[in-house]
Scaffold this motif. Structure first.
Motif, PDB file in Angstrom:
ATOM      1  N   THR A  57       0.825  -1.097  -0.071  1.00  0.00           N
ATOM      2  CA  THR A  57      -0.156   0.069   0.064  1.00  0.00           C
ATOM      3  C   THR A  57       0.945   1.181   0.171  1.00  0.00           C
ATOM      4  OG1 THR A  57      -2.040  -1.052   1.311  1.00  0.00           O
ATOM      5  CG2 THR A  57      -1.742   1.310   1.275  1.00  0.00           C
ATOM      6  N   ASN A  58       2.060   1.224   0.749  1.00  0.00           N
ATOM      7  CA  ASN A  58       2.775   2.409   0.756  1.00  0.00           C
ATOM      8  C   ASN A  58       3.438   2.600  -0.527  1.00  0.00           C
ATOM      9  OD1 ASN A  58       4.198   4.336   2.131  1.00  0.00           O
ATOM     10  ND2 ASN A  58       6.196   3.019   2.133  1.00  0.00           N
ATOM     11  N   TYR A  59       3.937   1.474  -1.340  1.00  0.00           N
ATOM     12  CA  TYR A  59       4.348   1.874  -2.604  1.00  0.00           C
ATOM     13  C   TYR A  59       3.318   2.178  -3.764  1.00  0.00           C
ATOM     14  CZ  TYR A  59       8.869  -0.125  -2.182  1.00  0.00           C
ATOM     15  OH  TYR A  59      10.235  -0.436  -1.706  1.00  0.00           O
ATOM     16  N   ILE A  60       2.035   1.801  -3.567  1.00  0.00           N
ATOM     17  CA  ILE A  60       1.102   2.179  -4.097  1.00  0.00           C
ATOM     18  C   ILE A  60       0.652   3.866  -3.908  1.00  0.00           C
ATOM     19  CG2 ILE A  60      -1.646   2.140  -4.999  1.00  0.00           C
ATOM     20  CD1 ILE A  60      -1.372  -0.804  -4.075  1.00  0.00           C
ATOM     21  N   ALA A  61       0.934   4.171  -2.842  1.00  0.00           N
ATOM     22  CA  ALA A  61       0.423   5.498  -2.619  1.00  0.00           C
ATOM     23  C   ALA A  61       1.821   6.539  -3.116  1.00  0.00           C
ATOM     24  CB  ALA A  61       0.648   5.827  -1.077  1.00  0.00           C
ATOM     25  N   ARG A  62       2.954   5.882  -3.045  1.00  0.00           N
ATOM     26  CA  ARG A  62       4.042   6.770  -3.654  1.00  0.00           C
ATOM     27  C   ARG A  62       3.925   6.912  -4.979  1.00  0.00           C
ATOM     28  NH1 ARG A  62       9.877   4.037  -2.004  1.00  0.00           N
ATOM     29  NH2 ARG A  62       8.963   4.395   0.071  1.00  0.00           N
ATOM     30  N   VAL A  63       3.555   5.725  -5.745  1.00  0.00           N
ATOM     31  CA  VAL A  63       3.548   5.988  -7.267  1.00  0.00           C
ATOM     32  C   VAL A  63       2.580   6.766  -7.482  1.00  0.00           C
ATOM     33  CG1 VAL A  63       2.753   4.438  -9.243  1.00  0.00           C
ATOM     34  CG2 VAL A  63       4.525   3.532  -7.636  1.00  0.00           C
ATOM     35  N   THR A  64       1.255   6.910  -6.630  1.00  0.00           N
ATOM     36  CA  THR A  64       0.109   7.781  -7.152  1.00  0.00           C
ATOM     37  C   THR A  64       0.909   9.229  -7.229  1.00  0.00           C
ATOM     38  OG1 THR A  64      -1.342   6.011  -6.465  1.00  0.00           O
ATOM     39  CG2 THR A  64      -2.194   8.243  -6.298  1.00  0.00           C
ATOM     40  N   GLY A  89      11.662   5.395 -11.333  1.00  0.00           N
ATOM     41  CA  GLY A  89      10.945   5.095  -9.809  1.00  0.00           C
ATOM     42  C   GLY A  89       9.929   4.395  -9.937  1.00  0.00           C
ATOM     43  N   LEU A  90       8.909   4.286 -11.095  1.00  0.00           N
ATOM     44  CA  LEU A  90       8.028   3.423 -11.468  1.00  0.00           C
ATOM     45  C   LEU A  90       8.633   2.161 -11.566  1.00  0.00           C
ATOM     46  CD1 LEU A  90       4.741   3.014 -11.865  1.00  0.00           C
ATOM     47  CD2 LEU A  90       5.301   3.641 -14.216  1.00  0.00           C
ATOM     48  N   THR A  91       9.452   1.908 -12.432  1.00  0.00           N
ATOM     49  CA  THR A  91       9.998   0.562 -12.798  1.00  0.00           C
ATOM     50  C   THR A  91      10.402  -0.062 -11.549  1.00  0.00           C
ATOM     51  OG1 THR A  91      10.769   1.245 -14.846  1.00  0.00           O
ATOM     52  CG2 THR A  91      11.754  -0.635 -14.031  1.00  0.00           C
ATOM     53  N   ASP A  92      11.070   0.374 -10.736  1.00  0.00           N
ATOM     54  CA  ASP A  92      11.728   0.018  -9.741  1.00  0.00           C
ATOM     55  C   ASP A  92      10.583  -0.413  -8.488  1.00  0.00           C
ATOM     56  OD1 ASP A  92      14.221   0.384 -10.143  1.00  0.00           O
ATOM     57  OD2 ASP A  92      14.424   2.409  -8.976  1.00  0.00           O
ATOM     58  N   ALA A  93       9.551   0.298  -8.246  1.00  0.00           N
ATOM     59  CA  ALA A  93       8.394   0.128  -7.424  1.00  0.00           C
ATOM     60  C   ALA A  93       7.521  -1.119  -8.257  1.00  0.00           C
ATOM     61  CB  ALA A  93       7.310   1.390  -7.362  1.00  0.00           C
ATOM     62  N   THR A  94       7.401  -1.071  -9.413  1.00  0.00           N
ATOM     63  CA  THR A  94       6.872  -2.226  -9.895  1.00  0.00           C
ATOM     64  C   THR A  94       7.554  -3.751  -9.564  1.00  0.00           C
ATOM     65  OG1 THR A  94       5.963  -0.869 -11.710  1.00  0.00           O
ATOM     66  CG2 THR A  94       5.675  -3.230 -12.200  1.00  0.00           C
ATOM     67  N   ILE A  95       8.597  -3.655  -9.945  1.00  0.00           N
ATOM     68  CA  ILE A  95       9.644  -4.838  -9.508  1.00  0.00           C
ATOM     69  C   ILE A  95       9.414  -5.260  -8.103  1.00  0.00           C
ATOM     70  CG2 ILE A  95      11.975  -5.811  -9.340  1.00  0.00           C
ATOM     71  CD1 ILE A  95      12.547  -4.168 -11.804  1.00  0.00           C
ATOM     72  N   ILE A  96       9.388  -4.230  -7.107  1.00  0.00           N
ATOM     73  CA  ILE A  96       9.334  -4.535  -5.833  1.00  0.00           C
ATOM     74  C   ILE A  96       8.087  -5.032  -5.416  1.00  0.00           C
ATOM     75  CG2 ILE A  96       9.371  -3.325  -3.484  1.00  0.00           C
ATOM     76  CD1 ILE A  96      11.417  -1.645  -4.579  1.00  0.00           C
TER      77      ILE A  96
END
Length: 579
Positions: free
Chosen positions: A33-40, A59-66
């Protein structure tokens, strides 16, 4: 619940692994949820030019992999949770079922009558399955609810106190709805289980006595009994289903209302820079994760009242105090004799009931055939059930070889008693299995001798497979006389020192009855034989005849003595001769 906890504690390792998996899933959900908020937030920033597209894509690529890794680990943890929950619930159900059966083996007829056989069957099957299913659902869903609540509060706490207050409000409302429903449904589930017992009983009686129902043209009457109980079960089930149908939409309505309030709160404080758009997304995710987890737990919890009722019914069996306890006499293997002595014995089924037998005193000596006879319902069968302690005498003492049977260990006592009850019972299996039921190590010679003494060998030899001939459930493929003789063979195969035969020649023809009498007389020198019968051929050859009437001994002596002095005995003889 204490008993269920005892069974669960046997699987501490599995429970700890299950708790660990639940914590991992909740922690990873919060992280995701934290990563979703950050990407948003980054998506919003890139649209207004706050960050470059290259930085956003990186940043989106890194967040997606994680997030993909997080979801894979969550999937593995959920699968592991399901595996451990299934293994624990099935194992606990197995332990409960075994414990019920082992406890039932210690019951006297009193305890069995208190609970009833239909109810014991329901408790061992339906109740255990209900507990197994509820336990599985609890371990897979409800177990994670406390972690979801704590995790949701910690996640929302980082967003602001206003949103935290909304989350707590939602949690309180959802839990309040659940508690109100449980209070309403608890009594319904108790009534439901009681009706299931009743339906089981009525159905069992109807199917067991189907021939009598047909013969007396009472099928419609019995169908009406079943329909009435089924209608009551239907009414309760409908009430439960309506309550459950109302609960889930109401709880999700609470979630939607809290979502709307959160949006307005964020809008109110947005001008002051308290919240970003990602915070709203994060809060909605935290809220849905927490409250939907509680709702799923509530859907499981709504089934718990029925499981609690089932567990209390099982606890009633497992915690039931035994009326017959093991004696402390260490060694009774070398008794001087096996005389069975009744000394002022009286018995009643309960404290508020009248005595069934009163002031019974007589001795059945080793090496003698003792016959007990009398009119129907005078207490003969009940009296014999006191010897192997299927019931315990209320007053007086029963001794074998001078030792009070209450002081003997039950296994030792019953090891030298051969008991043939009035109601014939055969197990599903072959003839050999039934004759050697007391001990599977009996050799062919012992089995053959028992069959010969009981006059079973004649019809066994006529069977194609002889001792391997299959016996259907209840012995339905054998005649009444054949079943009686097989139960006598079963009692004889253990080389008993005391042989109790309760009207065990009633289904035999005259010729077979005489042969059985002669066979028993040939072995009476080594054992004590007590025979309940009204057969004249057996009574005439008895060393002692005990005549009972209305629960008391009215006469005892030899056949000749009673024939000369007892009017009651002569009436029995005349009825036999007339027959």
């Amino acid at each position: 619940m204490k008993i269920l906890g005892k069974f669960l504690l046997r699987r501490k390792k599995g429970l700890l692994l299950l708790v660990f998996c639940s914590i991992v899933v909740v922690a990873l959900s919060l992280l995701n949820t934290n990563y979703i908020a950050r990407v948003t937030d980054d998506t919003y920033r890139v649209t207004n030019g706050s960050i470059s597209k290259n930085a956003y894509l990186s940043g989106l690529t890194d967040a997606t992999i994680i997030m993909v890794i997080i979801m894979l680990v969550m999937a593995i943890a959920n699968i592991a949770s399901g595996y451990f929950a299934g293994k624990i619930s099935v194992s606990v159900a197995e332990d409960i079922r075994n414990a019920i059966y082992e406890k039932a083996l210690t019951f006297s007829l009193k305890e069995m009558n208190d609970i009833s056989i239909p109810s014991m069957i329901t408790r061992s099957t339906g109740d255990v399955i209900s507990i197994q299913n509820a336990l599985y659902l609890t371990l897979t869903t409800a177990l994670s609810v406390p972690f979801l609540i704590v995790g949701g509060i910690l996640g929302v706490l980082s967003l602001g106190k206003a949103l935290l207050a909304l989350l707590i409000l939602g949690v309180v409302l959802v839990i309040s709805i659940f508690i109100a429903l449980v209070i309403k449904l608890g009594p319904l589930y108790a009534s439901f289980m009681s009706l299931i017992d009743g339906l089981n009983k009525v159905t069992r009686e109807g199917l067991s006595g189907i021939q009598i129902l047909r013969a007396l043209n009472r099928e419609k009457w019995n169908s009406k009994r079943i329909q009435q109980t089924s209608q009551q079960i239907k009414d309760i089930s409908l009430s439960v289903d309506i309550a459950q149908a109302v609960m889930q939409p109401t709880m999700y309505l609470v979630i939607n209302i809290i979502d709307i309030l959160a949006i307005w709160v964020c809008y109110y404080f947005s001008d002051k820079g308290f919240f970003e758009i990602g915070d709203i997304v994060a809060f909605i995710n935290y809220l849905f994760m927490t409250l939907s987890g509680i709702i799923v737990g509530a859907m499981v919890g709504i089934q718990l009242p029925s499981s609690f009722i089932c567990m209390s019914r099982i606890s009633e069996v497992l915690e039931k105090e035994l009326s017959i306890k093991d004696g402390k006499e260490e060694d009774v293997s070398n008794l001087s004799n096996y005389d069975v002595c009744f000394d002022n014995v009286s018995f009643r089924y309960s404290d508020d009931a009248g005595f069934v037998v009163r002031d019974i005193s007589f001795t059945a000596k080793q090496g003698e055939l003792t016959v007990i006879t009398g009119n129907t319902g005078c207490g003969k069968t009940t009296l014999m059930q006191l010897i192997p302690r299927l019931y315990d005498a209320t007053k007086g003492t029963i001794t074998i070889g001078g030792v009070d049977v209450k002081k003997m260990k039950l296994n030792d006592l019953r090891s030298f008693i051969g008991y043939v009850p009035q109601r014939v019972f055969l197990h599903t299996g072959d003839v050999r299995f039934n004759i050697s039921y007391r001990d599977k190590d009996y050799n062919d010679e012992t089995i053959l001798e028992s069959a010969e003494l009981s006059q079973s060998l004649s019809f066994i030899d006529e069977k194609e497979k002889r001792f391997e001939e299959w016996i259907s459930q209840g012995g339905s493929n054998f005649s009444g006389g054949q079943k009686q003789r097989l139960t006598i063979a079963r009692a004889l195969s253990g080389s008993p020192k005391v042989l109790i035969l309760d009207d065990s020649a009633s289904a035999l023809d005259l010729e077979t009855g005489v042969k059985l009498r002669d066979a028993l007389l040939s072995i009476v020198g080594d054992i004590s034989i007590i025979f309940i019968t009204q057969r004249l051929s057996i009574i005439k050859n008895a060393d002692k005849v005990v005549l009972m009437k209305d629960g008391e001994i009215c006469e005892q002596g030899t056949y000749e003595e009673l024939s000369e002095h007892s009017d009651t005995f002569r009436e029995i003889l005349q009825s036999q001769m007339g027959a």
